[in-house]
Enzyme design. Structure first.
Site, mmCIF file in Angstrom:
data_model
loop_
_atom_site.group_PDB
_atom_site.id
_atom_site.type_symbol
_atom_site.label_atom_id
_atom_site.label_comp_id
_atom_site.label_asym_id
_atom_site.label_seq_id
_atom_site.Cartn_x
_atom_site.Cartn_y
_atom_site.Cartn_z
ATOM 1 N N ILE A 25 12.371 -91.569 15.783
ATOM 2 C CA ILE A 25 12.718 -92.877 15.229
ATOM 3 C C ILE A 25 14.168 -92.779 14.781
ATOM 4 C CG2 ILE A 25 11.681 -92.197 13.010
ATOM 5 C CD1 ILE A 25 11.232 -95.137 12.389
ATOM 6 N N SER A 26 15.007 -93.679 15.275
ATOM 7 C CA SER A 26 16.443 -93.614 14.994
ATOM 8 C C SER A 26 16.744 -93.864 13.529
ATOM 9 C CB SER A 26 17.192 -94.638 15.847
ATOM 10 O OG SER A 26 17.084 -94.345 17.219
#
Length: 206
Positions: free
Chosen positions: A52-53
């Site tokens: 997840i960025s």
């Protein structure tokens, strides 16, 4: 408040994007062991070897996409579902594609929990896009490819915008903003990034 201040300090100015980032609980989209650091500005691992960025990158990509309330958006690479949730707060309709069933099922459950009925999760090969709902006003790629898959670009409406990382697997990629015009495409380099690679097909397991 500190979270929003951090985004502003990193150059995010769009109030609609900031509001969406504030109202989507990032802790819902990370692994339970990482919930105490969910609001820190860093990427975190999720299932199936994906990530997840960091919130600042999610915000920057969303701002560059310039989503409006009447838009239909295609996202390639659902992952945790966090970016799709942000887009769902801004757009009329979001179709998000994921090749891993585990991730697709988890993301769909999270999005339903948040009441985001305008976001549709599809188990699909992202390199082929989702022609059933094309053309799209906006397209977000959250995995890197050497070039934009032709089928995906074909599904971008004239006047539409695509944002995504282009470059080699395992190296530094260029985050590009692409506007489709009547005569072709206009490209703008946004910043260097590092994303997981876009893979064709649907995973046989996971």
């Amino acid at each position: 408040m500190q979270f929003l201040l951090g985004l502003r300090q990193r150059g995010i100015r769009d109030t609609n994007v900031l509001r969406a980032m504030e109202t989507v609980p990032r802790e819902l989209f990370v692994d339970p062991a990482d919930r105490d650091v969910a609001w820190e500005d860093r990427a975190l691992p999720i299932a199936c070897g994906q990530t997840i960025s960091q919130p600042s990158l999610v915000a920057a990509m969303t701002e560059a996409l310039d989503v409006r309330p009447d838009h239909t958006v295609l996202e390639i690479g659902t992952g945790s579902g966090y970016q799709a949730a942000i887009l769902g707060k801004l757009a009329k309709r979001v179709v998000t594609l994921e090749r891993y069933r585990t991730l697709a099922d988890l993301a769909e459950a999270r999005l339903r929990r948040l009441g985001l009925g305008n976001v549709e999760v599809r188990l699909a090969d992202g390199t082929l896009g989702w022609p059933e709902a094309a053309p799209y006003d906006r397209i977000m790629m959250t995995a890197a490819a050497p070039e934009i898959p032709p089928a995906v670009l074909d599904q971008l409406a004239v006047g539409g915008v695509l944002v995504g990382p282009i470059g080699p697997e395992g190296g530094i990629q260029d985050l590009l903003q692409i506007r489709r015009t009547e005569s072709g495409c206009e490209k703008k380099l946004l910043l260097p990034v590092r994303f997981v690679p876009m893979l064709g097909g649907v995973a046989k397991s996971l």
